[in-house]
Design an enzyme around this catalytic site. Structure first.
Site, PDB file in Angstrom:
ATOM      1  CG  ASN A  14     -51.421  62.988 -39.341  1.00 37.14           C
ATOM      2  OD1 ASN A  14     -52.150  63.016 -40.318  1.00 37.14           O
ATOM      3  ND2 ASN A  14     -50.903  61.871 -38.866  1.00 37.14           N
ATOM      4  CG  HIS A  63     -59.102  65.033 -38.507  1.00 41.61           C
ATOM      5  ND1 HIS A  63     -58.295  63.922 -38.410  1.00 41.61           N
ATOM      6  CD2 HIS A  63     -59.048  65.427 -39.803  1.00 41.61           C
ATOM      7  CE1 HIS A  63     -57.778  63.663 -39.605  1.00 41.61           C
ATOM      8  NE2 HIS A  63     -58.206  64.561 -40.460  1.00 41.61           N
ATOM      9  CE  LYS A  73     -52.040  58.373 -43.275  1.00 41.12           C
ATOM     10  NZ  LYS A  73     -52.221  59.340 -42.182  1.00 41.12           N
ATOM     11  CG  HIS A 132     -59.033  68.215 -44.886  1.00 37.79           C
ATOM     12  ND1 HIS A 132     -59.033  67.606 -43.643  1.00 37.79           N
ATOM     13  CD2 HIS A 132     -57.780  68.047 -45.388  1.00 37.79           C
ATOM     14  CE1 HIS A 132     -57.833  67.085 -43.421  1.00 37.79           C
ATOM     15  NE2 HIS A 132     -57.058  67.336 -44.456  1.00 37.79           N
TER      16      HIS A 132
END
Lengths: 355, 355
Positions: A242, A249, A140, A262
């Site tokens: 996720n 996010h 990714k 993050h």
């Protein structure tokens, strides 16, 4: 050195984990097709590791781009500097890019490799725990847009990942914790036994015991490699990776990129996912408390930032990539060690958890 | 309506060619997965064809982005406006982009579809002859960089191509000619018989006889579809499609994007390739003259711009994507109807041809 393979047919690649790997020519050479190599790194990492990597590539035509350090620079404009450098040096289609740094460098370099002349090779040399266990594995790549994180990107697999555990010695404690959020995530989504092991070894991890870290990185990469091999383009089980990320996010965007790391946002997100799972009757209160203890034990926040209103978080979550046909989908926990993707929760339950 | 298929396994797609297709709902619906559709077009095309396309999509959640018209706008900054629009409307991963316009719109929209949330669907609705026979077929997408054309991009196949020949009625004569450069190219590289047919029917093509145009488009798409099916990612025979393009890109960059149309530069490039082929003893002078007649007959230039110095052209050709390991490779003609990729020419011969 420990080596495992991400099994993706013709796109399979090795992940090497261990000490003194960064400057080992033999780990790079099999993956460099032509003679032109562009090292992409940042201002923090360059003084520490650029020279040993250059030495490992001795004899090749090596150039470098040094970008500013931080998530706030993961933009289209900064990304374009990589193309400026490649074109100024007339790099051809058989060139190789090397991503030397953390997740931001890996994502931007991988995406540049995906797009330069419609695709060239790249090698990941992750220098943070987060990048070693997560962002450098799985292909990714991407950039942020002011309206959302990682909204512009591509799937592009590296030719190899070289994870040198020595680089973790220079990592600020806050970044070590951020990496542990993703390590813990692998336990939460698919490996209850690993979660138990992490609970027992958190002190060793926080004090950077080399063997303990190496085991944690290896097991994390194994879980991730297995899930990526099952579902390279995220049409199914890959979405489990996720866990905590849709909440995370929204936090990162809400407080402004770069304010929270993050991994910190993911840590808080895992706690929020656990709380929502409990409201659905899937987790007990004791399990939610254990989740909080694990996350806090890794030095991570366990809830949303005080100054980010629940309404704003809901709004930001609605633009997440995991929204399908207007329906918000989340990764939640059936139990500790088993995650599922679901949209089977009501808006009120979510609002309550955020409040 | 004529329909042919580009055979690419799970990425196969139909090309529909004919009159009154643009506003036919049945051609769009099978290829729209979700309900969100973003039409990307430009200021010239929007007043002519945006409304009929919108009508064909009646009942879906349709939005549009209208970009400025011209190759000079094929930049990272203008490209970003597509993401601004998609994110402002919170478009999800199951959305569909529609490229309504010429090659620039097709390339930018396709590349945005390749990168939005790491890949969404798109449909090509080409409104120029060039786009109908070339850029909308084959999945090459991308942007220009000040240092070179199409240097940033991706391979991303459309779900369908809808080539409505009625749109050619509003095309300026100069753009019709530019499209014919690519039509002629297919004859030169692989189909001597088609080249003969084009020689006989050039008057009909230049006067836009609908049946003659439809046949030329169909045969062009057939040749291109065959080559793309052989070599989707340009590791071999697909490079033949670049006949005239290395010369052409150098001309486009040299005079400034947008001064010469892409097809005009390719027309001149084919003549230069023929001249170099003759110096290698592959073509006769008579064949070079026939090449010039064919290109000039389509209203195209047959040589480099007078104000672009040969030295500057050589310099620009050296940064072309077809440079491999520092070696310039060109598509040249073994005979009219048979192209080869080669680096087997000396620098002096090339310099002589450019002078």
């Amino acid at each position: 050195m420990r080596t495992l393979t991400v099994e993706l047919g013709t796109r399979s690649y090795p992940i090497h984990i261990g000490s003194s790997l960064l400057n080992d020519p033999d780990l790079y050479r099999p993956h460099v097709r032509g003679s032109q190599v562009m090292i992409v790194t940042n201002e923090t990492v360059a003084p520490l590791y650029l020279e040993p990597v250059r030495q490992a590539l001795d004899g090749l035509h090596v150039r470098e781009v040094i970008l500013p350090d931080g998530e706030v620079y993961k933009t289209l404009e900064v990304w374009n500097r990589i193309f400026d450098a490649l074109l100024a040096e007339r790099f051809a289609r058989d060139c190789t890019l090397i991503a030397l740094g953390g997740g931001v460098i890996g994502d931007m370099t991988g995406f540049a490799a995906a797009c330069y002349q419609r695709g060239v090779d790249f090698i990941q040399v992750p220098t943070t725990l987060l990048a070693q266990v997560d962002s450098s594995v799985g292909g990714k790549t991407g950039l942020n847009h002011p309206a959302g994180k990682n909204m512009i990107g591509a799937f592009h697999q590296p030719r190899a990942v070289i994870a040198d555990t020595d680089t973790l010695g220079t990592l600020p404690q806050r970044e070590l914790s951020a990496g542990l959020a993703e390590v813990l995530k692998y336990g939460f989504i698919r490996d209850a036994e690993f979660l138990d092991w992490l609970e027992c070894h958190m002190t060793g991890l926080m004090s950077r015991d080399p063997d303990t870290l190496a085991h944690a990185i290896q097991r994390s990469c194994e879980v991730k490699a297995q899930i990526v091999a099952e579902d390279e383009f995220e049409s199914g089980s890959r979405a489990l990776l996720n866990l905590g990320h849709t909440f995370g996010h929204a936090i990162e965007t809400g407080v402004g990129y770069g304010e929270w790391l993050h991994g910190e946002a993911v840590g808080a997100g895992i706690c929020l996912a656990a709380a929502l799972s409990a409201r659905l009757g899937w987790l007990t209160e004791a399990e939610v408390e254990r989740t909080h203890r694990l996350i806090a034990g890794a030095g991570l926040p366990t809830g949303r930032p005080a100054d980010l209103a629940p309404e704003r978080m809901l709004e930001l979550m609605a633009v997440d990539k995991k929204v399908l046909a207007g329906q918000l989908r989340l990764v939640l926990l059936k139990q500790l060690g088993e995650a599922v993707v679901t949209s089977d929760f009501d808006r009120d339950a979510l609002a309550h958890v955020l409040a």
